[in-house]
Write a protein that holds these residues in place. Structure first.
Motif, PDB file in Angstrom:
ATOM      1  N   TYR A 297       0.829  -1.201   0.000  1.00 27.45           N
ATOM      2  CA  TYR A 297       0.000   0.000   0.000  1.00 27.45           C
ATOM      3  C   TYR A 297       0.868   1.258   0.000  1.00 27.45           C
ATOM      4  O   TYR A 297       1.848   1.353   0.722  1.00 27.45           O
TER       5      TYR A 297
ATOM      6  N   GLN B 194      -3.179   7.378  -2.049  1.00 24.86           N
ATOM      7  CA  GLN B 194      -4.372   7.880  -1.364  1.00 24.86           C
ATOM      8  C   GLN B 194      -4.379   9.408  -1.333  1.00 24.86           C
ATOM      9  O   GLN B 194      -5.404  10.046  -1.576  1.00 24.86           O
TER      10      GLN B 194
ATOM     11  N   PHE C 281     -18.319  -2.059  -1.491  1.00 26.83           N
ATOM     12  CA  PHE C 281     -17.537  -1.033  -2.186  1.00 26.83           C
ATOM     13  C   PHE C 281     -18.323  -0.450  -3.343  1.00 26.83           C
ATOM     14  O   PHE C 281     -18.831  -1.157  -4.187  1.00 26.83           O
TER      15      PHE C 281
ATOM     16  N   CYS D  59      -9.957   1.592  -6.419  1.00 24.95           N
ATOM     17  CA  CYS D  59      -9.733   0.415  -5.558  1.00 24.95           C
ATOM     18  C   CYS D  59      -8.298   0.375  -5.064  1.00 24.95           C
ATOM     19  O   CYS D  59      -8.034   0.136  -3.886  1.00 24.95           O
ATOM     20  N   TYR D  60      -7.368   0.606  -5.973  1.00 20.51           N
ATOM     21  CA  TYR D  60      -5.967   0.555  -5.568  1.00 20.51           C
ATOM     22  C   TYR D  60      -5.628   1.666  -4.579  1.00 20.51           C
ATOM     23  O   TYR D  60      -4.973   1.436  -3.558  1.00 20.51           O
TER      24      TYR D  60
ATOM     25  N   THR E 253      -7.477   3.291  -2.544  1.00 25.05           N
ATOM     26  CA  THR E 253      -8.158   3.223  -1.248  1.00 25.05           C
ATOM     27  C   THR E 253      -7.849   1.960  -0.458  1.00 25.05           C
ATOM     28  O   THR E 253      -8.004   1.942   0.756  1.00 25.05           O
ATOM     29  N   THR E 254      -7.412   0.900  -1.135  1.00 25.78           N
ATOM     30  CA  THR E 254      -7.158  -0.360  -0.428  1.00 25.78           C
ATOM     31  C   THR E 254      -5.706  -0.820  -0.526  1.00 25.78           C
ATOM     32  O   THR E 254      -5.265  -1.637   0.277  1.00 25.78           O
TER      33      THR E 254
ATOM     34  N   THR F 143      -5.797  -5.227  -7.770  1.00 24.52           N
ATOM     35  CA  THR F 143      -6.920  -6.115  -8.091  1.00 24.52           C
ATOM     36  C   THR F 143      -7.045  -6.459  -9.568  1.00 24.52           C
ATOM     37  O   THR F 143      -7.748  -7.402  -9.918  1.00 24.52           O
TER      38      THR F 143
END
Length: 391
Positions: free
Chosen positions: A14, A19, A58, A116-117, A119-120, A124
């Motif tokens: 991460y 973010q 989500f 998605c990437y 925030t998490t 994916t």
């Protein structure tokens, strides 16, 4: 649109910079008047939101327009040569772009992946894309991710985070190595029908750019694997031309036997090329050694990538068959490329009698779909013909 020419080693850990970047994008875009740009996206947002999805709690649909608006803003400005924040649309090319729902869906899908990437922290792709019903849109996703890279990087007021650009490059690499090659995909339709997805009939610039990316990635990957094997094999280390010969065979696959890539992972073809070249030089090598080297060299691979190669369907029932890379080599790769190997290495090539016998029996018992005989030359001929028809 530049081609995806480089191997990307992506750190899936991460990154807080991603973010922060996304938060800055949202805050900046909220201050900008949407004009007609947001209205242009509404039909696509509705279509995408209606797609079957198991994303659970989500949902990024409320925030998707912020990143997509930024990219579409750049696309529209590029088409008109001026800013379009006012929403003014007077150019026919802009109107065409604005009505291209396929590209808009691909942009929105990229926005979901990117959200998605950011925030998490999870890489994916292409799982979320598949769950959004966009699994056959590989060529369009590749184009859209390229637009994200270009126009987000060009937005000087919001510097693009390194982890974000690297993830977009990672997405494009994954499309080139596997996501685009499904039967029935936009790439498949573009080759067979001269147009598919966001690729318009008669306009093969996108296809040309994509295939340049395939060529570059295939060469980079096969060379790296050949070098890795030569470093641990006494036999291969004594053959200075081994890497170049592997690249030659990989180029031959892409240039003259492009159909072999459909429904396969690119690294299956890399493994076959490296193994066949080693055999042509008289060096015994196990397939497991080749696939293990690929996994060690490119960490985003795992052994499952080499256990689900698509083989010929049963001729009697039409039932689909799958197997490992060794079966792919024996049944499909070797029968197609053996004569070329014999021509290239007349004094060194050792005829694999057992593999040829297996291949002969398979040829009698199994059949391929019509597209599977389509070479790169055939494809170029078709695309040229479509171009003449449009002119």
């Amino acid at each position: 649109m530049e081609s995806a020419s480089e191997e990307v080693t992506f750190d899936c850990s991460y990154g807080q910079d991603a973010q922060r970047w996304l938060s800055t994008v949202y805050a900046t875009m909220e201050k900008m008047p949407a004009g007609k740009l947001f209205a242009l996206l509404k039909p696509s947002i509705t279509v995408l939101a209606d797609q079957p999805s198991d994303l659970g709690p989500f949902t990024a649909f409320d925030s998707l327009p912020t990143t997509v608006r930024l990219v579409l803003q750049g696309l529209l400005s590029s088409a008109t040569g001026k800013h379009t924040r006012s929403g003014a649309i007077s150019d026919a090319r802009v109107a065409s772009l604005a009505s291209n729902q396929t590209l808009q869906l691909a942009l929105l899908t990229c926005a979901v992946e990117l959200t998605c990437y950011c925030t998490t922290g999870a890489a994916t792709f292409p799982d979320v894309t598949s769950r959004l019903g966009q699994h056959t849109a590989g060529l369009d996703i590749w184009e859209a991710a390229g637009h994200f890279l270009h126009y987000l990087a060009a937005e000087t007021t919001i510097p693009l985070a390194d982890s974000v650009s690297n993830y977009l490059l990672f997405m494009r690499m994954k499309v080139v190595e596997c996501a685009a090659w499904q039967t029935g995909s936009s790439l498949y339709e573009a080759i067979c029908e001269g147009g598919g997805g966001s690729c318009c009939p008669g306009n093969y610039a996108l296809l040309s750019s994509f295939l340049d990316g395939v060529n570059a990635l295939a060469r980079t990957r096969v060379w790296a694997v050949a070098a890795g094997l030569a470093a641990v094999s006494a036999g291969l280390s004594m053959i200075p031309a081994f890497g170049d010969d592997c690249v030659w065979l990989m180029n031959l696959v892409v240039q003259e036997h492009l159909d072999l890539l459909f429904d396969q992972h690119l690294s299956n073809m890399v493994a076959c090329c490296v193994y066949a070249t080693a055999r042509a030089h008289g060096v015994g090598l196990s397939f497991k050694k080749v696939t293990d080297t690929i996994i060690q060299t490119f960490p985003h691979h795992d052994m499952q990538d080499f256990k689900h190669a698509k083989l010929r369907a049963e001729s009697a029932t039409g039932e689909a068959r799958s197997g490992d890379t060794r079966q792919l080599y024996n049944e499909i790769f070797l029968p197609r490329l053996e004569s070329s190997l014999q021509d290239r290495f007349p004094s060194m090539y050792k005829h694999d009698a057992l593999a040829s016998e297996i291949a002969s029996k398979q040829a009698l018992g199994f059949k391929r779909a019509a597209l599977k005989n389509l070479s790169a030359t055939d494809m170029n001929t078709r695309l040229t013909r479509f171009g003449r028809m449009k002119s």
